[in-house]
Design an enzyme around this catalytic site. Structure first.
Site, PDB file in Angstrom:
ATOM      1  N   HIS A 101       0.804  -1.237   0.000  1.00  0.00           N
ATOM      2  CA  HIS A 101       0.000   0.000   0.000  1.00  0.00           C
ATOM      3  C   HIS A 101       0.835   1.284   0.000  1.00  0.00           C
ATOM      4  O   HIS A 101       0.597   2.198   0.787  1.00  0.00           O
ATOM      5  CB  HIS A 101      -0.952  -0.001   1.202  1.00  0.00           C
ATOM      6  CG  HIS A 101      -2.084  -0.989   1.105  1.00  0.00           C
ATOM      7  ND1 HIS A 101      -2.571  -1.480  -0.082  1.00  0.00           N
ATOM      8  CD2 HIS A 101      -2.840  -1.577   2.081  1.00  0.00           C
ATOM      9  CE1 HIS A 101      -3.572  -2.324   0.150  1.00  0.00           C
ATOM     10  NE2 HIS A 101      -3.752  -2.408   1.453  1.00  0.00           N
ATOM     11  N   HIS A 175      -9.611   2.582   0.635  1.00  0.00           N
ATOM     12  CA  HIS A 175      -9.660   1.407   1.501  1.00  0.00           C
ATOM     13  C   HIS A 175     -10.786   1.486   2.534  1.00  0.00           C
ATOM     14  O   HIS A 175     -10.610   1.093   3.693  1.00  0.00           O
ATOM     15  CB  HIS A 175      -8.306   1.228   2.186  1.00  0.00           C
ATOM     16  CG  HIS A 175      -7.964  -0.171   2.550  1.00  0.00           C
ATOM     17  ND1 HIS A 175      -8.619  -0.860   3.548  1.00  0.00           N
ATOM     18  CD2 HIS A 175      -7.059  -1.037   2.040  1.00  0.00           C
ATOM     19  CE1 HIS A 175      -8.091  -2.084   3.648  1.00  0.00           C
ATOM     20  NE2 HIS A 175      -7.157  -2.223   2.734  1.00  0.00           N
ATOM     21  N   GLU A 307     -11.479  -2.723  -3.302  1.00  0.00           N
ATOM     22  CA  GLU A 307     -10.380  -1.836  -3.677  1.00  0.00           C
ATOM     23  C   GLU A 307     -10.206  -1.872  -5.188  1.00  0.00           C
ATOM     24  O   GLU A 307      -9.463  -2.697  -5.723  1.00  0.00           O
ATOM     25  CB  GLU A 307      -9.109  -2.274  -2.945  1.00  0.00           C
ATOM     26  CG  GLU A 307      -9.276  -2.277  -1.433  1.00  0.00           C
ATOM     27  CD  GLU A 307      -8.250  -3.152  -0.714  1.00  0.00           C
ATOM     28  OE1 GLU A 307      -7.047  -2.962  -0.920  1.00  0.00           O
ATOM     29  OE2 GLU A 307      -8.663  -4.050   0.050  1.00  0.00           O
TER      30      GLU A 307
END
Ligand code: FUC
Length: 340
Positions: A101, A175, A307
């Site tokens: 991420h 997210h 996502e």
């Protein structure tokens, strides 16, 4: 339509976008985090449907990425490294030997510049940021903007734009953990999910795609006719077990890039439209228990993330949609959440 701005936690701003039908969305300039999303149920009762911390301070170390904007590249990059244009790049490693991420100072942890705009039928919040050349190891100065638009049709759209002065991988997403029941202490087993799920990316034991794309037919990843999430959470296939008994997989769309999610008790239905080639479907299998949320303590399976993004497995394997943004290109993606 209304948009308000408040100083919170001593150093951040929180924006609240509200429409004329009782829907509102709260967003921090820190991490672009969606902290609250109030949506009416079938009786018109307005409740929060996203996981958010009760104390702003807990967003400082948001290792579960609640509500956050993710980048420069969402998901895991194996060994935190890749080759591009003949150069080798080493990224910051924040999950064992891997990069997750966007790395330790990913977009979920920066204070974004902000601007607002309001018209008769919609309100906008624009967050902008420049990610510097070689920050977290990525090539190129990358200018990014995320525009949040709420309108009077109960639609929230996130529009992502980016441009770089070097070729670089970019895969932006959000997210947010949804729980349409309005009860964040309940799990998402009874959420029904439907989408044109064509292939999913097989994972190894470290949750890294092996490179193999598997057809969803006859697997718990086949959502084409709709499926309760609870089915997949109970399933004992190796892929479910690896993911911590649930979903944490990149699922690629067929021709229709849309997901429908519904929860019967509340009667809420959410449609997600995007131009991304797929979604990481994550059922909060690894969510820390006992986090102090707005409505009580967190538990495993308390929310589900969709996502929408291209996947960085493309850096190491054939068959995945491109994640490289070239200097002469403009990145544009969107994720639209609509409620009936
Ligand atoms: C998701 C997952 C990860 C991780 C994290 C909080 O996107 O892919 O496994 O646990 O977010």
């Amino acid at each position: 339509m209304d948009i308000t701005e408040e100083n919170v936690h001593g150093k951040w701003k929180e924006f609240i976008l509200t429409n004329d039908h009782g829907m509102s969305v709260s967003i921090l300039n820190f991490g672009g985090i969606i902290t609250n999303m109030i949506v009416p149920d079938k009786y018109g009762k307005c409740e929060n449907i996203v996981l958010g911390y009760n104390n702003y301070a807990d967003y400082e170390n948001n290792t579960n990425y609640l509500g956050a904007q993710i980048g420069r590249v969402a998901s895991r990059i194996k060994d935190g490294s890749f080759h591009l244009n003949g150069s080798h790049y080493e990224l910051a490693k924040n999950e064992g030997t891997h990069h997750l991420h966007g790395g330790p100072n990913g977009f979920h942890q920066i204070i974004w510049e902000s601007g607002t705009h309001q018209s008769e039928h919609e309100v906008n919040l624009v967050l902008t940021h420049t990610s510097k050349h070689l920050e977290n190891g990525y090539p190129g100065n990358l200018d990014i903007s995320v525009t949040y638009t709420l309108n009077n049709s109960n639609e929230l759209t996130l529009n992502y734009q980016a441009a770089s002065d070097h070729d670089t991988p970019v895969a932006l997403t959000n997210h947010t953990y949804f729980n349409l029941s309005g009860d964040m202490t309940d799990t998402v087993h009874n959420h029904r999910v439907q989408f044109d799920s064509r292939y999913f990316a097989e994972l190894d034991e470290e949750l890294i795609p092996t490179g193999k794309l598997i057809e969803t037919t006859d697997t718990p990843f086949d959502f084409r006719n709709g499926r309760l999430l609870g089915d997949g959470l109970k399933s004992e296939t190796t892929q479910q077990i690896i993911a911590g008994n649930g979903y944490d997989h990149y699922v690629m769309f067929g021709s229709e890039k849309a997901v429908t999610v519904s929860e019967n008790n509340s009667g809420r239905t959410m449609k997600i439209h995007t131009n991304a080639p797929g979604v990481v479907l994550y059922t909060a299998n690894g969510l820390d228990e006992g986090l102090k949320l707005n409505e009580g303590l967190s538990q495993k399976y308390a929310g589900v993330c969709f996502e929408a993004q291209p996947h960085p497995a493309a850096l190491h394997h054939e068959g995945f949609p491109n994640v490289i943004l070239q200097t002469e290109e403009k990145y544009h993606s969107y994720i639209k959440y609509s409620f009936e």
